[in-house]
Design a protein around this motif. Sequence first.
Motif, short mmCIF file in Angstrom:
data_model
loop_
_atom_site.label_atom_id
_atom_site.label_comp_id
_atom_site.label_asym_id
_atom_site.label_seq_id
_atom_site.Cartn_x
_atom_site.Cartn_y
_atom_site.Cartn_z
N UNK A 165 0.80 -3.89 3.87
CA UNK A 165 2.66 -3.31 4.32
C UNK A 165 2.31 -1.83 4.06
N UNK A 166 1.97 -1.52 4.74
CA UNK A 166 2.13 0.79 4.02
C UNK A 166 3.40 0.68 3.40
N UNK A 167 3.39 1.27 2.58
CA UNK A 167 5.35 1.68 2.51
C UNK A 167 4.67 3.71 2.34
N UNK A 168 5.27 4.44 3.07
CA UNK A 168 5.33 5.56 2.92
C UNK A 168 6.16 6.42 2.11
N UNK A 169 5.77 6.99 1.32
CA UNK A 169 6.57 7.84 0.29
C UNK A 169 6.53 9.59 -0.08
N UNK A 170 7.57 9.81 -0.52
CA UNK A 170 7.21 11.28 -0.87
C UNK A 170 6.34 11.50 -2.34
N UNK A 207 1.03 -1.30 -0.42
CA UNK A 207 0.28 -0.63 -0.02
C UNK A 207 0.65 1.15 0.10
N UNK A 208 0.92 2.33 -0.92
CA UNK A 208 1.41 3.53 -0.96
C UNK A 208 1.07 5.00 -0.66
N UNK A 209 1.16 5.08 0.40
CA UNK A 209 0.75 5.87 1.58
C UNK A 209 1.46 7.27 0.94
N UNK A 258 -3.97 3.48 8.01
CA UNK A 258 -4.19 3.13 8.82
C UNK A 258 -4.69 2.13 9.90
N UNK A 259 -5.95 2.43 8.87
CA UNK A 259 -7.72 2.07 8.91
C UNK A 259 -7.89 0.90 8.44
N UNK A 260 -7.49 1.42 6.74
CA UNK A 260 -7.92 0.08 6.02
C UNK A 260 -6.80 -0.82 5.61
N UNK A 261 -5.41 -0.62 6.49
CA UNK A 261 -4.75 -1.62 7.13
C UNK A 261 -5.50 -2.53 8.15
#
Lengths: 274, 478, 567, 312
Positions: free
Chosen positions: B353-358, B325-327, B339-342
């Motif tokens: 798996x959350x993946x936070x990117x710019x 999941x790209x955040x 966070x909620x969807x997870x």
Amino acid sequence: MSAPVSTQRVNRTLIAGLVIVGGFVLAALAAPLIAPYDPIFQDGAARIQSPSLAHPFGTDNFGRDILSRIIYGARVDLQMAVIGVFFPLVIGTVIGAIAGFFGGLIDAVLMRLIDIILAFPFLVLMLSIIAILGPGLSSFYIAMALVGWVSYARLIRAQILVLKNADYAVAAVSLGFSRPRVLFRHLLPNSVAGSLVFCMSDAVLVLLSGAAISYLGLGVQPPTAEWGIMVAEGQAFLSQAWWITLFPGLSIVLLAFGFSMIGDALGEAMGVHE
Amino acid sequence: AGVLTIARNEDSTTFDPIKSAQNVDNWVFSNVFDVLVRVDASGTKLVPGLAESWTISDDGLTYTFKLRDAKFSDGTPVTAEDAAFSLIRIRDDKGSLWGDSFKVIDTATAADPKTLVVKLKGKSVPFLSMMALPNASVLPKKLVEGAAADTFAEKPVGSGAFSLVEWRRGDRIILKKNPNYWDAAKVSLDGVEWLVIPDDNTRMLKIQAGEVDAAITVPFSRVAELKTNPDLKVISDPSTREDHMLINHEHGALAKKEVREALDMAIDKQAIVEAATFGLGEVAYSYVPKGALYHYADNLRRPYDPEKAKKMLADAGASGLTLNYIVNAGKETDEQIAVLVQQQLAKAGVGVTLQKVDPSQSWDMLVTGDYDISVMYWTNDILDVDQKTTFVLGHDTNMNYMTRYKNDEVKALVEAARLETDPAKREAMYVTLQKLAKGDVNWIDLYYSPYINVTRKNIDKFHQNPLGRFFLEETVKN
Amino acid sequence: MSAPLLSIRDLSVVVRGDQGPRTLLDRVSLDLAPGEILGLVGESGSGKSLLCRSLVQLLPSRAISVTQGEVRMGGRDLLALSEAQMQQVRGAEIGMIFQNPSSHLDPLMRVGDQIVEGLRFHRRLDRAAAKAEAIALMGQVGFTDPPRQFAAYPHEFSGGMRQRAMIAVALACDPKILIADEPTTALDVTIQAQILRLLMELRERRGLSIILITHDLGVVAQTCDRIAVMRQGRVVEVGDKRALLARPAHAYTRALIASHPSMPVTNECSEVDDQADEAKVASLPPPSAVPARPLVEIDDLHIRYPLPGGLFGRRRSFSAVKGVSLQIRPGETVGIVGESGSGKSTLARAMLGLTPIADGHVTFDGVTLRGQPRVALAKIRHQAAMVFQDPFNSLNPRLTISQTLTEVLRVQGKVPSAAIPARVVELLALVELDPELAGRRPRQLSGGQCQRAGIARALAVDPRLIVADECVAALDVTIQAQIVALFQRLVKTMELTLVFIAHDLAIVRHLCERVVVMHHGRIVEEGPCAEVFERPREAYTAALIAAIPDIDPERRLLAPPVEKLAS
Amino acid sequence: MHRYSFILMRPLQFVPVVFGVSLITFILVRMIPGDPARVLLGARATPTAIANIRAQFGLDEPLWLQYLYFLRNLANGEMGMSIVYRIDVLRLIGTRIEPTFALILCSVLLSILIAVPLAAIAARNQGRPVDHAIRFVSTFGIGFPPFWLGLMLIMLLAVRFPIFPVSGYGETLGDKLAHLVLPALTIALSLSTVLLRSLRAAMVDWLKSDVATAARARGMPESIVFWRHVLPNSIAPTINLLAVNIGWLIGGTVVIESIFALPGMGQLLVRAIFSRDYMVVQGIAMVFACATVLVNFLADIATVAADPRVKL
Ligand SMILES: Nc1ncnc2c1ncn2[C@@H]1O[C@H](COP(=O)(O)OP(=O)(O)OP(=O)(O)O)[C@@H](O)[C@H]1O
Ligand SMILES: Nc1ncnc2c1ncn2[C@@H]1O[C@H](COP(=O)(O)OP(=O)(O)OP(=O)(O)O)[C@@H](O)[C@H]1O
Ligand SMILES: [Mg+2]
Ligand SMILES: [Mg+2]
Ligand code: NI
């Protein structure tokens, strides 16, 4: 010997500092045992509740228990402080020692490099590295290490420059000790005191840099509990739910306080000032 | 009377309309420049702007606009020549970001000083809506031509209700009432100042302290609190914003429609509306936003049923699915939703798996298909639904908005709808498209949300239409 | 004795510490007559400085306080004065000069301004008048160009000049009493002589009373009228100089006198059982008779240090050693003397290959350093060792004494590792260090103990050559004597070659066979000790010798100023 | 005179530093994934539009060539065009430079105003309750995240008690100063604690030093001892610390600028990084690097001026 009063005070400061930091370490180690809730469990029915018996520090906008998040956050933040300081310390010490001890061209080149990094805007480096590697702790550590070693290198280099002309260093050379032996066994142990003291305030800087990065939106991955990001995210609820930011904020302040006390005591005991 | 100060979170980037594609700029362009055709306050009708009236030839290829007696802020009249120049410029200028969208124009000529004739290369029903884009504003030819464009971008001259006095970059844009505006009599404000206050908290504190008259993009989390303040008015205007979850149809099990359906059922949109928009939004069920043209209110709404979803996944052989999941970093609501969807998908047995990117990087990852799911949003900038439909369903070069969704029936229908001139038939076609897309789960519609702005009590008629345009020419400061 | 100017009665000073109060001064009583110079001697830590500081209520720590006694001056008890009244006494009535002028002068303030400060505060002079007065004063204390030197900063002066400046600052307010706390300990003998002469002149000219603190009996013998001997916070003996030196009553005074290096060699205090060794040495043929190859041979040696600054890469340098040639035969004991900065240490370092050589040759046991640096260095590192001036700083503060020795033994590899602990014990015994001290770190030892450890470390190399660079300068006279005796014994029993560097000629005379006199980087005189000291050929050598304050008050310190003669 | 000769030499050392910074920035920003053209075009981007933008800004050239162009521009005193703002980077920076440096200047002055008197009080009362109180508060002060502190100050001193403006930057000098008080205070609260601790430690040492004893021994009252001897000597080592901290501040003010809506370079820089506006990032990095180098240079001069012993 000469100042009994101050020895006592050093001890008291040291103990206070150790108690604070030790408390957080314990909390971090025992997190699963002492945290009342799962730090990432969202209770839709318990959003934004003020502190109560069930939730001593209240809940956040997802209904997560703030106390539990702070306890688990201690794991991340202590790790940040330790790793964020450890690598710069080691890298800086080695580079500073080599530059100071060998002098000449190596020193000149390393000093120019240090000049460049000092002049390089920290934020550009930090944000670029995080953007290149993706937000998260490891990028943060790498960025901290790339910048942070400079202070240590400068401290150590200055120390080594003085110490390498000290009688015991000359003595070591005259006794036929090898250069690495003189450097690493005799000079380094005597020059790290200042760095160890600086470490403590550096740990605070690391935590605050982490918080600043969180403010800019590039902090750790959600839903990890980390104090900096908790404060940054809680900002949105500042006026209606003070507890969301206050408690993690206080945790940072308190841990910083503990580190500074240890640093003060170490500094006083070793006779170094920052 | 008086000067209206508005706090917003970002500064403009330029005053050359063809060189920006951002809302921050468009919202000020609409104050300073004017377009031939406008979208009305309800966001559903085209109304006259600089063009008093227009006619369309029967083959749909020639548009003739009759210009009203209007003047630029420097007093020179607005001519058909200026209008023609502006259209050709947005199509051909090297710096234009809109060249592709205006390629359909063949020629634009001034038949006389007040008559503009535009010939299209092919039939295009959405063309008229495009004329309402602030980027297609009519600019004075002699001030923009050639090398003057750079100077113009900082000292613009337009025919809008206000004109630029000063742009203190990063701080504020100061506009004053344009006495030469064709409808100047109706304008009540003496001027407008757009202030930049990036921090949400500071922006809200600023209006609470009474240092500004209005603040826009109010975080949903603040609405309840601001409403209790007797000095403030919280304004909620319908928007065309729709938040949706992109699904990469080419990634493993996600290629199966049943899997996507299961995901749709495993996500509790109501909970998202509650948590992320504090109940201010509304669960979405069609890619055409509520309040937009041709929105289909009876579209399929899959119920939230994690158990069933789990079963469907098992049936499709996709139990134990893990998604990347790209955040988008730095977007508060996006992170909240993630966070909620997870947690919700975990109930259906789907790991995330959350993946936070710019955000700038997430574009690249979406384009290259380096993701499984990601939340994005779309706000219409023209009235016609064709633009969004093409981008989302029409097999456009952007892989149907990076989802890699493929359905040839849908594609053909998108083409046909673009050319259909009969409004009733056209509406039917779009209803079908909405049903088909929903059936295929091209993506997962999450929620519609309004524009939330806040003003001091003494401000009246501070409104945005669903496309985002502020009607400051009507705003009153008491 | 005329009525005392200052009278100290039963003064006791106590420090409160962890283990309860400790008495630092125990009922001290002393008188100071007008125009008198009172010498205050005693070992380090006996309370000399403390006594003087309590006179003006400048105790070094808040934990220290006066518990009883009085200090009478002009009918007042100084101890009863308020802080404001005391400020009028300090400087204006009692002036102080300190041991270490470098640390007592404000480094950021022009020297002249520091003199002016007192003049303006106490005598309320305006700026111009104060400046004129200060310049006059600077002339009096021997500045050569007061108007220019007025504007100089302390670091621009030599040690002697700084001490003069300190004296000028103290004299600024025309005090009746001058307290001089070890005013010459940090200085060269030659400079010391000048400063002492200055003090005596001032006494003559101004009728000052002076309390002169020192631990050098020679200084006292040359300058004072009366002497007070302190030990462990008490005055153990007071009396007229001549009487006291001739007939010391207290055992400690006798020990002090005995260990003074200027005492004739026959009066020496070394252990009785040395007699046997001495006999052995005497039976050896004189070294010159053996046509042995020199162990160290130095030929036209030049050493230059780069100087900082120098615009655009034009490096300037300073020649510390300029063309020195010297041969040292195995088994010889050579003394190198000369004023501070004359290049003694530099030469010593060059001998051991610790400093790059600009020009010339150093040959160790037949191998030249420049020709075969690797071989030569390996040889030197195995066969030569150095003992340093500063006993604390030459030992790694983090290592215990036994760790230090063990490391050397291990690196040198001459002793099998199993035998190392035994060898450590042996070495400690050799330098007469209690084996209990082996587990301590330098900071937990006294100066003398540290210096012994330093010598043990040098011996651990099992060297043929030991270079001792001012290894006793920082120590008390009594400890000095012990270390010198230790060296004598070691040289005799272990067939060492010893190069002993000092600027204290008396010690060299005591210890060495041959002496080399250095001045400004050159050797100006060289020869057997007895010869050089009895009949110096060079004026510089003569001046150096004359500047040694003799413990015999009749042998006056009258030599003319050395710099003017020699430079 | 001679002691200041480094003033002639030092600028030569700037060259490698500035060159190094430019090279690293150039490489670093281009390693960030993400395409400025796509950022500019947003959701409606099409491949042709992207290619068009890339060609317009020379982004399709090989990297080394781009760097050479950059250097050539630099030699001509230019820094290229902003991709987002479409104007000359130097002009863009020019519009944003003042608030940042005004903020840093005010913060530093304010820190000194806070730190020096408090350090003096603490040091002169060493070991007494005042000293403990000052040290306690200053130790605590270090840990506050600045963005939190800033908001608290706004809530207290701008909203609850409307003494200072909430945010923004003024037009007249007085107006600007009023706007700078709160942000400068936010920075000063943490910066001053650092200075305070170092100053106090130095003062305590110097109060016990031989220099102070000597001054007392010549009858100087405690006030003269302190102000004329202890203070100047304690300040010298703090100059360096201050310089290092100003170095950190330069380019580190973005959070404060953002909270207080100051139209400075920090904010511009962060936006530029996020939108991959390469030229702007490079330009600002250069400006910040030069400023840091200049601050260190000034600190060197100050050190030499403050202490006649120092040679550089
Ligand atoms: N600040 C202090 N706190 C506690 N004890 C002190 C302090 N200063 C000095 N003393 C103790 O007071 C005693 C006398 O010290 P003092 O400085 O007067 O000796 P001294 O005779 O001048 O020695 P030296 O020849 O080494 O200068 C010593 O035992 C010393 O340990
Ligand atoms: N590392 C150095 N760099 C520059 N100059 C030096 C250095 N070491 C010594 N000097 C200079 O070389 C000269 C000789 O110094 P050296 O230490 O050999 O003198 P010394 O005779 O041992 O004096 P002292 O009796 O004070 O120990 C002095 O003028 C000194 O200032
Ligand atoms: Mg003393
Ligand atoms: Mg020497
Ligand atoms: Ni001379």
